[in-house]
Scaffold this motif. Sequence first.
Motif, PDB file in Angstrom:
ATOM      1  N   HIS A  70      -2.041  12.167  -4.322  1.00 25.54           N
ATOM      2  CA  HIS A  70      -1.470  10.577  -4.652  1.00 25.54           C
ATOM      3  C   HIS A  70      -2.176  10.022  -5.835  1.00 25.54           C
ATOM      4  CE1 HIS A  70       0.464  10.631  -0.712  1.00 25.54           C
ATOM      5  NE2 HIS A  70      -0.436  11.250  -0.274  1.00 25.54           N
ATOM      6  N   GLU A  71      -3.030  11.052  -6.915  1.00 23.50           N
ATOM      7  CA  GLU A  71      -3.400  10.347  -7.854  1.00 23.50           C
ATOM      8  C   GLU A  71      -2.425   9.664  -8.832  1.00 23.50           C
ATOM      9  OE1 GLU A  71      -4.285  13.707 -10.437  1.00 23.50           O
ATOM     10  OE2 GLU A  71      -4.180  12.191 -12.101  1.00 23.50           O
ATOM     11  N   GLU A  72      -1.429  10.161  -8.858  1.00 26.38           N
ATOM     12  CA  GLU A  72      -0.216   9.541  -9.738  1.00 26.38           C
ATOM     13  C   GLU A  72       0.386   8.329  -9.179  1.00 26.38           C
ATOM     14  OE1 GLU A  72       2.742  12.247 -11.187  1.00 26.38           O
ATOM     15  OE2 GLU A  72       1.316  13.665 -11.978  1.00 26.38           O
TER      16      GLU A  72
ATOM     17  N   THR B 187     -12.309  -6.553  -2.326  1.00 30.23           N
ATOM     18  CA  THR B 187     -12.042  -4.983  -2.163  1.00 30.23           C
ATOM     19  C   THR B 187     -10.253  -5.066  -1.654  1.00 30.23           C
ATOM     20  OG1 THR B 187     -14.243  -4.982  -0.805  1.00 30.23           O
ATOM     21  CG2 THR B 187     -12.325  -3.291  -0.177  1.00 30.23           C
ATOM     22  N   LEU B 188      -9.881  -6.300  -1.146  1.00 32.25           N
ATOM     23  CA  LEU B 188      -8.345  -6.479  -0.671  1.00 32.25           C
ATOM     24  C   LEU B 188      -7.726  -6.360  -2.116  1.00 32.25           C
ATOM     25  CD1 LEU B 188      -8.524  -9.120   1.947  1.00 32.25           C
ATOM     26  CD2 LEU B 188      -7.918  -6.650   2.183  1.00 32.25           C
ATOM     27  N   ARG B 189      -8.424  -7.134  -3.086  1.00 29.74           N
ATOM     28  CA  ARG B 189      -7.494  -7.000  -4.441  1.00 29.74           C
ATOM     29  C   ARG B 189      -7.422  -5.623  -5.048  1.00 29.74           C
ATOM     30  NH1 ARG B 189      -5.923 -11.472  -3.279  1.00 29.74           N
ATOM     31  NH2 ARG B 189      -6.480 -13.408  -4.031  1.00 29.74           N
ATOM     32  N   THR B 190      -8.544  -5.032  -4.965  1.00 22.39           N
ATOM     33  CA  THR B 190      -8.570  -3.638  -5.438  1.00 22.39           C
ATOM     34  C   THR B 190      -7.649  -2.621  -4.589  1.00 22.39           C
ATOM     35  OG1 THR B 190     -10.885  -3.855  -6.023  1.00 22.39           O
ATOM     36  CG2 THR B 190      -9.992  -1.686  -6.226  1.00 22.39           C
ATOM     37  N   LEU B 191      -7.701  -2.685  -3.337  1.00 20.83           N
ATOM     38  CA  LEU B 191      -6.552  -2.109  -2.650  1.00 20.83           C
ATOM     39  C   LEU B 191      -5.298  -2.450  -2.810  1.00 20.83           C
ATOM     40  CD1 LEU B 191      -8.763  -2.182   0.787  1.00 20.83           C
ATOM     41  CD2 LEU B 191      -8.581  -0.266  -0.753  1.00 20.83           C
ATOM     42  N   GLU B 192      -5.117  -3.729  -3.348  1.00 19.05           N
ATOM     43  CA  GLU B 192      -3.845  -4.145  -3.463  1.00 19.05           C
ATOM     44  C   GLU B 192      -3.135  -3.640  -4.860  1.00 19.05           C
ATOM     45  OE1 GLU B 192      -3.331  -8.095  -4.384  1.00 19.05           O
ATOM     46  OE2 GLU B 192      -1.232  -8.224  -4.281  1.00 19.05           O
ATOM     47  N   SER B 193      -4.220  -3.582  -5.793  1.00 19.64           N
ATOM     48  CA  SER B 193      -3.787  -3.256  -7.102  1.00 19.64           C
ATOM     49  C   SER B 193      -3.571  -1.796  -7.042  1.00 19.64           C
ATOM     50  CB  SER B 193      -4.928  -3.608  -8.175  1.00 19.64           C
ATOM     51  OG  SER B 193      -5.690  -2.532  -8.319  1.00 19.64           O
ATOM     52  N   ASP B 194      -4.276  -0.906  -6.301  1.00 20.14           N
ATOM     53  CA  ASP B 194      -3.985   0.599  -5.943  1.00 20.14           C
ATOM     54  C   ASP B 194      -2.801   0.715  -5.009  1.00 20.14           C
ATOM     55  OD1 ASP B 194      -6.391   0.703  -7.473  1.00 20.14           O
ATOM     56  OD2 ASP B 194      -7.507   1.565  -6.047  1.00 20.14           O
TER      57      ASP B 194
ATOM     58  N   PRO C  53       3.171   1.950   2.698  1.00 24.71           N
ATOM     59  CA  PRO C  53       3.266   3.471   2.976  1.00 24.71           C
ATOM     60  C   PRO C  53       2.301   4.366   2.337  1.00 24.71           C
ATOM     61  CG  PRO C  53       5.412   2.539   2.335  1.00 24.71           C
ATOM     62  CD  PRO C  53       4.520   1.350   2.085  1.00 24.71           C
ATOM     63  N   LEU C  54       2.063   3.861   1.010  1.00 24.59           N
ATOM     64  CA  LEU C  54       0.730   4.837   0.558  1.00 24.59           C
ATOM     65  C   LEU C  54      -0.609   4.904   1.409  1.00 24.59           C
ATOM     66  CD1 LEU C  54      -0.224   6.522  -1.681  1.00 24.59           C
ATOM     67  CD2 LEU C  54      -0.504   4.676  -3.310  1.00 24.59           C
ATOM     68  N   GLY C  55      -0.885   3.486   1.584  1.00 25.30           N
ATOM     69  CA  GLY C  55      -2.021   3.260   2.470  1.00 25.30           C
ATOM     70  C   GLY C  55      -1.966   3.895   3.820  1.00 25.30           C
ATOM     71  N   ARG C  56      -0.720   3.780   4.374  1.00 28.42           N
ATOM     72  CA  ARG C  56      -0.810   4.694   5.795  1.00 28.42           C
ATOM     73  C   ARG C  56      -0.955   5.982   5.662  1.00 28.42           C
ATOM     74  NH1 ARG C  56       2.829   0.336   6.831  1.00 28.42           N
ATOM     75  NH2 ARG C  56       4.593   1.659   5.822  1.00 28.42           N
TER      76      ARG C  56
END
Lengths: 139, 139
Positions: free
Chosen positions: A121-123, B74-81, B102-105
């Motif tokens: 999932h890097e990309e 941390t939430l902001r980083t997770l969001e931007s990722d 979906p990516l987070g899941r």
Amino acid sequence: MSGTHTDVPSVLAHELPRPVPADELAACPVGDVLRRVGDKWSMLLVILLGGRPHRYNELHRAVEGISQRMLTRTLRTLESDGLVRRQVHPTVPPSVEYSLTPLGRSLLEPVSALADWAVRHEEEISGARARHAAARDTP
Amino acid sequence: MSGTHTDVPSVLAHELPRPVPADELAACPVGDVLRRVGDKWSMLLVILLGGRPHRYNELHRAVEGISQRMLTRTLRTLESDGLVRRQVHPTVPPSVEYSLTPLGRSLLEPVSALADWAVRHEEEISGARARHAAARDTP
DNA sequence: CCGTATCCGATTTGATACTG
DNA sequence: CAGTATCAAATCGGATACGG
């Protein structure tokens, strides 16, 4: 010893995302353990030693970017946690072999799964970051 | 795009510890991604949000030990990722809901496996640490 | 060959106070 | 309720030099 996390209630699902006893987990030493493995080099070394035992300078060359200080420190921590075994052979010059303990090998599975996810999932992640950065510039 | 990690060669085994193309891995952005998820709070929040969406102060209470600053960061980083979605409801007072994308899941699976491992082997680790500390005092 | 010791900068985190 | 701002402390990590 009853206020820590009650009774390890099979906390997490293996295949499907399920509701998790969050309060239990948050107060658990889980974060402790995760932080230990989640530092800059531990996972890399565990994966490396998962392939085969290595000597000190072998590891130093393999990782290439790690300083002696951090290599030693990380190995010592992994050793004290029972994940890595340090075996000194009384030769001359001395040689030291590092290998995974059974506990370390059991860690190899979930760590590998996580590293595998990172590669796959890097990309998507860098894409999301790019989109986020772009949205911040032109709102 | 050829010098990064060649071609994502199914880098890691899922079940059995197998030899790993270590040099490839070490030079990969894998470490980057792992470090992102491996910080003090990210995994915990991902697991928490894996259960169900939460509001800001809900998370603040659930983790209990995290500062506002780190929760937001941390939430902001997770969001931007692209791992977490932030949804603002224009109510009064305002309410903000955080949920997994979906990516987070998809990340929830390997992360859960790792957290599960941590819970299962917590005692072995603290035992090893205790033994190590004892051995250092009475050699 | 296999480390340890020391110094120093960079990054992370928490406490506290304040705002829309 | 949901944050932001600022400051200080702790920790991390690398460079360098030295020792068993």
